[in-house]
Design a protein around this motif. Structure first.
Motif, PDB file in Angstrom:
ATOM      1  N   SER A  35       0.828  -1.206   0.000  1.00  0.00           N
ATOM      2  CA  SER A  35       0.000   0.000   0.000  1.00  0.00           C
ATOM      3  C   SER A  35       0.863   1.258   0.000  1.00  0.00           C
ATOM      4  N   THR A  36       0.222   2.390  -0.323  1.00  0.00           N
ATOM      5  CA  THR A  36       0.839   3.700  -0.182  1.00  0.00           C
ATOM      6  C   THR A  36      -0.015   4.517   0.785  1.00  0.00           C
ATOM      7  N   ARG A  37       0.308   5.787   0.912  1.00  0.00           N
ATOM      8  CA  ARG A  37      -0.474   6.658   1.799  1.00  0.00           C
ATOM      9  C   ARG A  37      -1.570   7.407   1.053  1.00  0.00           C
ATOM     10  N   ILE A  38      -1.814   7.058  -0.195  1.00  0.00           N
ATOM     11  CA  ILE A  38      -2.697   7.831  -1.063  1.00  0.00           C
ATOM     12  C   ILE A  38      -4.138   7.312  -1.044  1.00  0.00           C
ATOM     13  N   ALA A  39      -5.092   8.243  -0.896  1.00  0.00           N
ATOM     14  CA  ALA A  39      -6.533   7.998  -1.063  1.00  0.00           C
ATOM     15  C   ALA A  39      -7.227   7.411   0.153  1.00  0.00           C
ATOM     16  N   GLY A  40      -6.738   7.745   1.340  1.00  0.00           N
ATOM     17  CA  GLY A  40      -7.442   7.384   2.555  1.00  0.00           C
ATOM     18  C   GLY A  40      -8.152   8.587   3.152  1.00  0.00           C
ATOM     19  N   ILE A  41      -8.636   8.434   4.394  1.00  0.00           N
ATOM     20  CA  ILE A  41      -9.384   9.533   5.023  1.00  0.00           C
ATOM     21  C   ILE A  41      -8.715  10.054   6.297  1.00  0.00           C
ATOM     22  N   SER A  42      -7.559   9.510   6.670  1.00  0.00           N
ATOM     23  CA  SER A  42      -6.868   9.981   7.865  1.00  0.00           C
ATOM     24  C   SER A  42      -6.282  11.366   7.620  1.00  0.00           C
ATOM     25  N   GLY A  43      -6.090  12.124   8.706  1.00  0.00           N
ATOM     26  CA  GLY A  43      -5.560  13.476   8.600  1.00  0.00           C
ATOM     27  C   GLY A  43      -4.274  13.657   9.372  1.00  0.00           C
ATOM     28  N   GLY A  44      -3.751  14.882   9.331  1.00  0.00           N
ATOM     29  CA  GLY A  44      -2.533  15.220  10.063  1.00  0.00           C
ATOM     30  C   GLY A  44      -1.348  14.395   9.614  1.00  0.00           C
ATOM     31  N   PRO A  45      -0.512  13.951  10.556  1.00  0.00           N
ATOM     32  CA  PRO A  45       0.676  13.166  10.188  1.00  0.00           C
ATOM     33  C   PRO A  45       0.322  11.804   9.612  1.00  0.00           C
ATOM     34  N   LYS A  59      -9.531   5.205  15.032  1.00  0.00           N
ATOM     35  CA  LYS A  59      -9.694   3.814  14.598  1.00  0.00           C
ATOM     36  C   LYS A  59     -10.713   3.687  13.473  1.00  0.00           C
ATOM     37  N   GLY A  60     -11.741   4.513  13.505  1.00  0.00           N
ATOM     38  CA  GLY A  60     -12.723   4.482  12.426  1.00  0.00           C
ATOM     39  C   GLY A  60     -12.106   4.838  11.088  1.00  0.00           C
ATOM     40  N   ASN A  61     -11.201   5.797  11.105  1.00  0.00           N
ATOM     41  CA  ASN A  61     -10.496   6.161   9.887  1.00  0.00           C
ATOM     42  C   ASN A  61      -9.669   4.991   9.361  1.00  0.00           C
ATOM     43  N   VAL A  62      -8.981   4.307  10.261  1.00  0.00           N
ATOM     44  CA  VAL A  62      -8.118   3.191   9.859  1.00  0.00           C
ATOM     45  C   VAL A  62      -8.952   2.055   9.261  1.00  0.00           C
ATOM     46  N   HIS A  63     -10.072   1.761   9.878  1.00  0.00           N
ATOM     47  CA  HIS A  63     -10.940   0.713   9.347  1.00  0.00           C
ATOM     48  C   HIS A  63     -11.425   1.073   7.940  1.00  0.00           C
ATOM     49  N   GLU A  64     -11.806   2.336   7.747  1.00  0.00           N
ATOM     50  CA  GLU A  64     -12.248   2.761   6.415  1.00  0.00           C
ATOM     51  C   GLU A  64     -11.093   2.681   5.407  1.00  0.00           C
ATOM     52  N   PHE A  66      -8.684   0.555   5.444  1.00  0.00           N
ATOM     53  CA  PHE A  66      -8.572  -0.865   5.096  1.00  0.00           C
ATOM     54  C   PHE A  66      -9.654  -1.280   4.107  1.00  0.00           C
ATOM     55  N   ARG A  67     -10.873  -0.801   4.331  1.00  0.00           N
ATOM     56  CA  ARG A  67     -11.951  -1.155   3.400  1.00  0.00           C
ATOM     57  C   ARG A  67     -11.608  -0.684   1.986  1.00  0.00           C
ATOM     58  N   ARG A  68     -11.014   0.494   1.889  1.00  0.00           N
ATOM     59  CA  ARG A  68     -10.675   1.032   0.573  1.00  0.00           C
ATOM     60  C   ARG A  68      -9.584   0.219  -0.115  1.00  0.00           C
ATOM     61  N   ILE A  69      -8.527  -0.120   0.603  1.00  0.00           N
ATOM     62  CA  ILE A  69      -7.443  -0.873  -0.034  1.00  0.00           C
ATOM     63  C   ILE A  69      -7.887  -2.296  -0.344  1.00  0.00           C
ATOM     64  N   CYS A  70      -8.700  -2.882   0.522  1.00  0.00           N
ATOM     65  CA  CYS A  70      -9.202  -4.237   0.260  1.00  0.00           C
ATOM     66  C   CYS A  70     -10.124  -4.254  -0.961  1.00  0.00           C
ATOM     67  N   HIS A  71     -10.965  -3.236  -1.082  1.00  0.00           N
ATOM     68  CA  HIS A  71     -11.858  -3.157  -2.246  1.00  0.00           C
ATOM     69  C   HIS A  71     -11.048  -3.023  -3.534  1.00  0.00           C
ATOM     70  N   ALA A  72     -10.029  -2.171  -3.499  1.00  0.00           N
ATOM     71  CA  ALA A  72      -9.218  -1.948  -4.699  1.00  0.00           C
ATOM     72  C   ALA A  72      -8.493  -3.224  -5.124  1.00  0.00           C
ATOM     73  N   ALA A  73      -8.091  -4.039  -4.157  1.00  0.00           N
ATOM     74  CA  ALA A  73      -7.295  -5.236  -4.461  1.00  0.00           C
ATOM     75  C   ALA A  73      -8.117  -6.519  -4.477  1.00  0.00           C
ATOM     76  N   ASN A  74      -9.441  -6.398  -4.276  1.00  0.00           N
ATOM     77  CA  ASN A  74     -10.326  -7.566  -4.258  1.00  0.00           C
ATOM     78  C   ASN A  74      -9.938  -8.558  -3.165  1.00  0.00           C
ATOM     79  N   ILE A  75      -9.665  -8.016  -1.980  1.00  0.00           N
ATOM     80  CA  ILE A  75      -9.296  -8.820  -0.811  1.00  0.00           C
ATOM     81  C   ILE A  75     -10.427  -8.737   0.209  1.00  0.00           C
ATOM     82  N   ASN A  76     -10.761  -9.866   0.829  1.00  0.00           N
ATOM     83  CA  ASN A  76     -11.856  -9.898   1.797  1.00  0.00           C
ATOM     84  C   ASN A  76     -11.414  -9.253   3.109  1.00  0.00           C
ATOM     85  N   TYR A  77     -12.024  -8.125   3.413  1.00  0.00           N
ATOM     86  CA  TYR A  77     -11.712  -7.342   4.615  1.00  0.00           C
ATOM     87  C   TYR A  77     -11.860  -8.163   5.887  1.00  0.00           C
ATOM     88  N   ASP A  78     -12.882  -9.004   5.947  1.00  0.00           N
ATOM     89  CA  ASP A  78     -13.178  -9.742   7.180  1.00  0.00           C
ATOM     90  C   ASP A  78     -12.220 -10.900   7.442  1.00  0.00           C
TER      91      ASP A  78
END
Length: 274
Positions: A35-45, A59-64, A66-78
């Motif tokens: 992964s890279t740091r691009i296209a998530g929803i976390s802020g600041g550092p 933690k909610g940001n981190v979970h989201e 993960f959902r984004r990178i898993c969706h992009a790569a067709n990986i089951n989040y659960d």
């Protein structure tokens, strides 16, 4: 010089940027990425695709993320499987019973490498300068990921993971594909005598991995160190892909613990047998 096989490939899906390994893709055996740091929803550092739950990010940001990178790569989040990395040489075999051991729910402790021969289990390891090591045996259908900071590197976690694949699953070293992912480069990684003393115990050509800066400071090439270890343990040069990407230099794409003085997020390596 490292022989760069084909390098890593940069991908973008729905704005999410990640890297893959052409030699692995060509087998048709795995889903994988860095992964890279691009296209998530976390802020600041932690901006923006932070995948670490051990920082102070929401933690909610981190979970989201993960959902984004898993969706992009067709990986089951659960189904993702994590461990608590401790800069060791611990290796854990993962089975279908481990699916879903993630986000603080994992009982996989003291393991910096995960391996499996079962399909549908996404194994995940985390990075913010340390070296990601990917392994795939397309004959025996075995995968492994290893987290190699300087401590894991001097403990030879890469070669030990290869030996675990051989001893556990009957892999033949000539069949194993390996890849060395984005990590802090020799350009940016200055270390002291304590680290150099440990690196010097390795049976490799130290002139290829250490540059003396004077005043008991050296530049350490972790990428080359891991490459030389993998060659020494019996992997074929043509089967090793090297990213050549420095996490510290590439601030627009990667988090770096060293560059950001600890106030940063994490990338992750993912791999799953199809």
């Amino acid at each position: 010089m490292i022989k760069v096989n084909r390098g890593f490939k940069r991908n973008e899906i729905d704005g999410v940027v990640f890297y893959t390994i052409p030699a692995f893709e060509n087998t048709g055996k795995v889903r994988h990425l860095f992964s890279t740091r691009i296209a998530g929803i976390s802020g600041g550092p932690y901006s923006s695709l932070n995948l670490s739950l051990t920082r102070y990010d929401d933690k909610g940001n981190v979970h989201e993320n993960f959902r984004r990178i898993c969706h992009a790569a067709n990986i089951n989040y659960d189904d993702m499987v994590f461990s608590n990395q401790v800069h060791s040489d611990g290796i854990r075999m993962v089975t279908s019973s481990d699916k879903g051991k993630n986000f603080g729910l994992s009982d996989i402790k003291n393991a910096d490498a995960l391996m499996t021969n079962e399909s549908g289990i996404p194994i995940v390891t985390f990075y913010a300068d340390c070296t990601p090591l990917y392994f795939l045996d397309p004959v025996k259908n075995v995968i492994a990921l290893a987290h190699a900071g300087w401590r894991g590197t001097v403990k030879e976690i890469g070669p030990k993971t290869v030996e675990a694949m051989v001893n556990t699953f009957g892999s033949d070293k000539k069949d194993i594909l390996a890849a060395i992912g984005p990590a802090i480069g020799v350009c940016c990684y200055e270390v002291g005598k304590d680290v150099v003393d440990e690196v010097s115990k390795l049976d490799i050509d130290l002139d290829k991995v250490l540059i003396d800066n004077g005043n008991e400071k050296w530049m350490l090439n972790l990428e080359m160190t891991n490459y030389l270890e993998l060659i020494k343990c019996g992997l074929k040069d043509d089967n090793i892909t090297v990213s050549g990407l420095c996490t510290s230099c590439c601030s627009d794409e990667f988090y770096s613990y060293r560059r950001d003085k600890g106030k940063t997020g994490s990338m992750a390596a993912f791999m799953e047998l199809i």
